[in-house]
Scaffold this active site. Structure first.
Site, PDB file in Angstrom:
ATOM      1  NE  ARG A 196      -3.352   2.300   2.738  1.00 60.84           N
ATOM      2  CZ  ARG A 196      -3.112   3.235   3.482  1.00 60.84           C
ATOM      3  NH1 ARG A 196      -2.307   3.439   4.114  1.00 60.84           N
ATOM      4  NH2 ARG A 196      -3.965   4.245   3.531  1.00 60.84           N
ATOM      5  CB  SER A 265     -12.375  -1.327   3.240  1.00 56.17           C
ATOM      6  OG  SER A 265     -11.034  -1.294   2.324  1.00 56.17           O
ATOM      7  CE  LYS A 294      -8.774   4.349   4.439  1.00 57.16           C
ATOM      8  NZ  LYS A 294      -8.578   5.225   3.409  1.00 57.16           N
TER       9      LYS A 294
HETATM   10  C1  LIG Z   1      -6.786  -5.391   4.810  1.00 51.24           C
HETATM   11  C2  LIG Z   1      -7.291  -3.916   4.297  1.00 51.24           C
HETATM   12  N1  LIG Z   1      -8.306  -3.421   4.811  1.00 51.24           N
HETATM   13  C3  LIG Z   1      -8.858  -2.164   4.593  1.00 51.24           C
HETATM   14  C4  LIG Z   1      -8.242  -1.266   3.751  1.00 51.24           C
HETATM   15  C5  LIG Z   1      -8.366   0.046   3.440  1.00 51.24           C
HETATM   16  O1  LIG Z   1      -8.677   0.208   1.960  1.00 51.24           O
HETATM   17  P1  LIG Z   1      -9.597   1.618   1.656  1.00 51.24           P
HETATM   18  O2  LIG Z   1     -10.906   1.851   2.325  1.00 51.24           O
HETATM   19  O3  LIG Z   1      -9.476   1.453  -0.124  1.00 51.24           O
HETATM   20  O4  LIG Z   1      -8.363   2.512   2.155  1.00 51.24           O
HETATM   21  P2  LIG Z   1      -6.899   2.640   1.359  1.00 51.24           P
HETATM   22  O5  LIG Z   1      -5.964   1.640   2.036  1.00 51.24           O
HETATM   23  O6  LIG Z   1      -6.851   2.395   0.078  1.00 51.24           O
HETATM   24  O7  LIG Z   1      -6.231   4.071   1.947  1.00 51.24           O
HETATM   25  C6  LIG Z   1      -7.135  -2.026   3.376  1.00 51.24           C
HETATM   26  N2  LIG Z   1      -6.151  -1.374   2.443  1.00 51.24           N
HETATM   27  N3  LIG Z   1      -6.737  -3.259   3.712  1.00 51.24           N
HETATM   28  C1  LIG Z   2      -5.318   1.008   5.607  1.00 49.66           C
HETATM   29  C2  LIG Z   2      -6.394   1.015   6.565  1.00 49.66           C
HETATM   30  N1  LIG Z   2      -7.850   0.784   6.294  1.00 49.66           N
HETATM   31  C3  LIG Z   2      -8.615   0.800   7.553  1.00 49.66           C
HETATM   32  C4  LIG Z   2      -9.892   0.688   7.436  1.00 49.66           C
HETATM   33  O1  LIG Z   2     -10.560   0.507   8.558  1.00 49.66           O
HETATM   34  O2  LIG Z   2     -10.714   0.332   6.282  1.00 49.66           O
HETATM   35  S1  LIG Z   2      -7.771   1.273   8.902  1.00 49.66           S
HETATM   36  C5  LIG Z   2      -6.425   1.193   8.031  1.00 49.66           C
HETATM   37  C6  LIG Z   2      -5.090   1.541   8.647  1.00 49.66           C
HETATM   38  C7  LIG Z   2      -4.443   0.773   9.616  1.00 49.66           C
HETATM   39  O3  LIG Z   2      -3.329   0.978  10.204  1.00 49.66           O
HETATM   40  P1  LIG Z   2      -2.815   0.934  11.472  1.00 49.66           P
HETATM   41  O4  LIG Z   2      -2.420  -0.498  11.833  1.00 49.66           O
HETATM   42  O5  LIG Z   2      -1.157   1.552  11.484  1.00 49.66           O
HETATM   43  O6  LIG Z   2      -3.731   1.526  12.462  1.00 49.66           O
END
Ligand SMILES: Cc1ncc(COP(=O)(O)OP(=O)(O)O)c(N)n1
Ligand SMILES: Cc1nc(C(=O)O)sc1CCOP(=O)(O)O
Ligand SMILES: [Mg+2]
Length: 368
Positions: A196, A265, A294
């Protein structure tokens, strides 16, 4: 079987065709027989190697049965006269091997090498078989197409099995130590990685994704790309992760085919049900806690984790703000799988943290 008649005629429709004397015809026939014998063996051996994995590795009676059927189809053509042509001592090819044949980095590499071997052997049988029996070429062609389908099904099956077995999912963030950090996590037992990176040039993404895919596959781990179906295809990733604002699952499925993984997601029950109905292979469940990774996304909370535990029919990963300190709360709410960014990307000892998180995820679930 009738001897190859191609060498018999000297004049066809008034046109003189090349004719070898009888002794030469016999010699050529023996060569063709040896080629057929060797490639019939090669195809059967390769199928047997693949079959053993389907049977003992994947516990799939259906895939093992398909291998067995193909082996028997190949065996039908292995007649006594072809076996009799064998001359192992006089075969200059028995000592030839490529260094890549001596080592296999993973089960996937082993399977792919053997699929190549079977497909090549069947292609040889298809061509030389036409000189042996009018139906052999066509039969081998059909078998080759069945092997292609088997390969696609088996690779898809492998991915799904590994997805179900994966408890911890590392989602990367940009880092100077990206590759060493990922490798350290893989050493700790990580089997699922997502690349990512929201702000990098595509040329860099392509380069890093290629390296990460190689690294993951060398450890037998799955490699997923965030957001980008085109990039996933370009680097031969195992799948793609799509958020609510990303490409629809149906479109991604059309582009990726049935065997690659698609994750979605979700933040609430409606999104979960929709993602499952649309064919997501797994879902993200979060954010469990608000997280700086996020920014601006409100926490869905542990309530949604408990909902997922009771209602999701596909593997799901709790995500958002999860670390070694709070993972047990998330597990107590019903999670069996979690995804993390900072906990591993910013860890001083990613191998140890990976081992710890996985060990917690394997502990027995409390009675509810
Ligand atoms: C495993 C996993 N879960 C949720 C996310 C988040 O995807 P998204 O809502 O498209 O946000 P971005 O990651 O694209 O900013 C994820 N990447 N992975
Ligand atoms: C990439 C992403 N997606 C989310 C969701 O809820 O869809 S939370 C998230 C970030 C998770 O990062 P950390 O483990 O550093 O908190
Ligand atoms: Mg996204």
């Amino acid at each position: 079987m009738k001897e190859a008649g191609y060498y018999d005629e000297s004049i066809t429709n008034g046109v003189v065709v090349m004719v070898e004397p009888y002794s030469q015809q016999k010699q050529i026939q023996q060569v063709v027989y040896r080629i057929l014998d060797a490639n019939l063996d090669r195809a059967r051996e390769g199928l047997r190697i693949i079959e053993e994995w389907c049977r003992f590795g994947l516990n799939s009676g259906q895939l093992a049965g398909e291998c067995k059927y193909l082996r028997q189809e190949v065996a039908v053509w292995h007649t006594e006269e072809l076996r009799a042509a064998r001359d192992t001592a006089g075969d200059p090819g028995t000592d030839l091997s490529h260094p890549q044949e001596e080592q296999r980095s993973s089960i996937k590499a082993l399977l792919q090498a053997n699929f190549c071997r079977v497909e090549e052997a069947l292609r040889v049988l298809e061509e030389y078989g036409k000189l042996y029996h009018p139906k052999m070429g066509q039969a081998c062609k059909q078998m080759r197409y069945r092997v292609y389908s088997l390969e696609t099904n088996l690779m898809g099956h492998q991915r799904h099995q590994l997805l179900w077995r994966s408890r911890l999912y590392l989602v990367t963030s940009p880092s100077e130590n990206l590759l060493p950090t990922v490798e350290a996590a893989l050493k700790g037992g990580l089997t699922l990685l997502q690349y990512r990176d929201k702000d990098t040039d595509d040329s860099v993404r392509l380069e890093l994704a290629t390296k990460l895919r190689q690294l993951c596959h060398s450890y037998g781990a799955l490699f997923i790309i965030n957001d980008r179906v085109d990039l996933a295809l370009a680097v031969d990733a195992d799948g793609v992760h799509l958020g609510q604002q990303d490409m629809p699952i149906a479109t991604a499925r059309q582009l990726l085919g049935p065997q690659r993984l698609i994750g979605r997601s979700t933040t609430n029950a409606d999104e979960m049900q929709k993602a499952i109905a649309e064919g997501a292979d797994y879902i993200g469940v979060g954010p469990v806690y608000e997280t700086p990774t996020k920014v601006g996304k409100a926490a869905a909370g542990l309530g949604y984790v408990s909902y997922a535990a009771k209602n999701s029919s596909v593997p799901w990963f709790a995500i958002g703000g999860i670390d070694a300190n709070n993972i047990n709360d998330v597990i107590d709410a019903g999670a069996e799988r979690v995804a993390v960014v900072r906990s591993l990307m910013q860890a001083e000892q990613p191998t140890l943290v990976t081992q710890y998180l996985i060990s917690q995820l394997h502990r027995i679930q409390p009675e509810s």
